[in-house]
Design a protein around this motif. Structure first.
Motif, PDB file in Angstrom:
ATOM      1  N   GLN A 123       0.824  -1.215   0.000  1.00 47.06           N
ATOM      2  CA  GLN A 123       0.000   0.000   0.000  1.00 47.06           C
ATOM      3  C   GLN A 123       0.856   1.263   0.000  1.00 47.06           C
ATOM      4  N   HIS A 124       2.141   1.105   0.089  1.00 47.09           N
ATOM      5  CA  HIS A 124       3.062   2.234   0.149  1.00 47.09           C
ATOM      6  C   HIS A 124       3.298   2.784  -1.258  1.00 47.09           C
ATOM      7  N   GLY A 132       1.077   8.245   2.464  1.00 49.27           N
ATOM      8  CA  GLY A 132       0.564   8.148   1.104  1.00 49.27           C
ATOM      9  C   GLY A 132      -0.934   7.899   1.089  1.00 49.27           C
ATOM     10  N   ASN A 133      -1.623   8.515   0.136  1.00 48.32           N
ATOM     11  CA  ASN A 133      -3.083   8.413   0.091  1.00 48.32           C
ATOM     12  C   ASN A 133      -3.574   6.983  -0.150  1.00 48.32           C
ATOM     13  N   SER A 168      -1.803   2.412   7.153  1.00 50.88           N
ATOM     14  CA  SER A 168      -1.106   3.406   7.985  1.00 50.88           C
ATOM     15  C   SER A 168      -2.035   4.538   8.408  1.00 50.88           C
ATOM     16  N   GLN A 169      -2.942   4.923   7.523  1.00 48.89           N
ATOM     17  CA  GLN A 169      -3.905   5.968   7.877  1.00 48.89           C
ATOM     18  C   GLN A 169      -4.755   5.534   9.066  1.00 48.89           C
ATOM     19  N   ARG A 170      -5.252   4.310   9.011  1.00 44.46           N
ATOM     20  CA  ARG A 170      -6.096   3.807  10.105  1.00 44.46           C
ATOM     21  C   ARG A 170      -5.303   3.678  11.397  1.00 44.46           C
ATOM     22  N   ALA A 171      -4.070   3.216  11.291  1.00 44.83           N
ATOM     23  CA  ALA A 171      -3.234   3.046  12.487  1.00 44.83           C
ATOM     24  C   ALA A 171      -2.969   4.390  13.161  1.00 44.83           C
ATOM     25  N   ILE A 172      -2.698   5.414  12.381  1.00 43.23           N
ATOM     26  CA  ILE A 172      -2.380   6.724  12.967  1.00 43.23           C
ATOM     27  C   ILE A 172      -3.653   7.383  13.519  1.00 43.23           C
ATOM     28  N   LEU A 183      -0.933  12.535   2.458  1.00 43.56           N
ATOM     29  CA  LEU A 183      -1.862  13.042   3.468  1.00 43.56           C
ATOM     30  C   LEU A 183      -1.061  13.475   4.683  1.00 43.56           C
ATOM     31  N   ILE A 184      -1.469  14.568   5.290  1.00 40.59           N
ATOM     32  CA  ILE A 184      -0.754  15.123   6.437  1.00 40.59           C
ATOM     33  C   ILE A 184      -1.646  15.023   7.661  1.00 40.59           C
TER      34      ILE A 184
END
Length: 180
Positions: free
Chosen positions: A48-49, A140-141, A146-150, A174-175
Motif C-alpha cells: 500500500q506504500h 501516502g493516500n 497506515s492511515q487507520r493506524a495513525i 496526506l498530512i
C-alpha cells in the motif's frame, strides 16, 4: 540559568533510546542494515506504500542511506528476544513552530495487529512532546493501513500535498497531526 535565553527544544535528541513493555528503540546504525533489510524484504509490507519496490535490496539501500543521513532514524526491536522488527524516524524538526515529523515507519507483518506500533508511537510521541507542541505524519493516500493506524492513536487529517518520490512516482501525501 537565565530562563529568557533557554530554549529546551534546542536540546531535542533526534535519536533517543526509548523502551516500553514490548519494544525498545535506539539509534539506527550502519551495522543494522542486514537485520533491518530482513524485515523490509517482504514485498507485502510495501503493497500500500507509494514506493512499492522498497523490498528490493537496491531500493532499500537508498532508503536505509537516507535514514542514516537523517540523524533521526531509530531501529525497533522486541525486548524479550532483541529481534529487529522495524524502524521509524524523527525528521523536519522546526523550532520556530515547535513541530517535528515522525515517519519512515515500518514493522514486520508478524507485528501487525498487535500493540507494537501503538507502543512505538506512544514512546516517540512522549519523547517529542518534551520539546515540541505538535507532531506531523506524512502518509501516502493509498496507504489505508497506515492511515487507520495513525487515526487510532488520535491523529487528525489536516491536509494533503502532491509528492514525488526519487524514482519519479507521484502521489498525494496526506498530512496528519497530533497536538500536545
Amino acid at each position: 540559568m537565565n530562563l529568557d535565553l533557554y530554549f529546551p527544544e534546542m536540546d531535542f535528541e533526534l535519536q533517543p533510546q526509548l523502551q516500553g513493555e514490548l519494544i525498545k528503540l535506539r539509534p539506527l546504525l550502519r551495522e543494522d542494515f542486514s537485520a533491518l533489510y530482513k524485515v523490509a524484504s517482504d514485498p507485502l509490507l510495501w503493497e500500500q506504500h507509494p514506493h512499492k519496490e522498497r523490498y528490493q535490496r537496491d531500493v532499500f539501500e537508498d532508503f536505509f542511506e537516507s535514514a542514516i543521513k537523517s540523524s533521526g532514524a531509530l531501529i525497533v526491536s522486541k525486548i524479550d528476544n532483541d529481534q529487529v522488527i522495524g524502524s521509524s524516524r524523527f525528521y523536519n524538526f522546526n523550532t520556530s513552530i515547535r513541530q517535528i515529523a515522525v515517519g519512515g515507519t515500518f514493522l514486520s507483518r508478524a507485528c501487525w495487529g498487535h500493540a507494537y506500533n501503538k507502543e512505538m508511537k506512544r514512546l516517540m510521541l512522549a519523547h517529542a512532546f518534551k520539546f515540541v507542541d505538535s507532531v506531523i505524519f506524512h502518509i501516502g493516500n493509498s496507504n489505508i493501513r497506515s492511515q487507520r493506524a495513525i487515526e487510532k492513536i488520535g491523529a487528525t487529517l489536516i491536509g494533503s500535498a502532491p509528492h514525488t518520490l526519487p524514482n519519479g512516482v507521484q502521489y498525494t501525501e496526506l498530512i496528519y497531526q497530533i497536538i500536545k
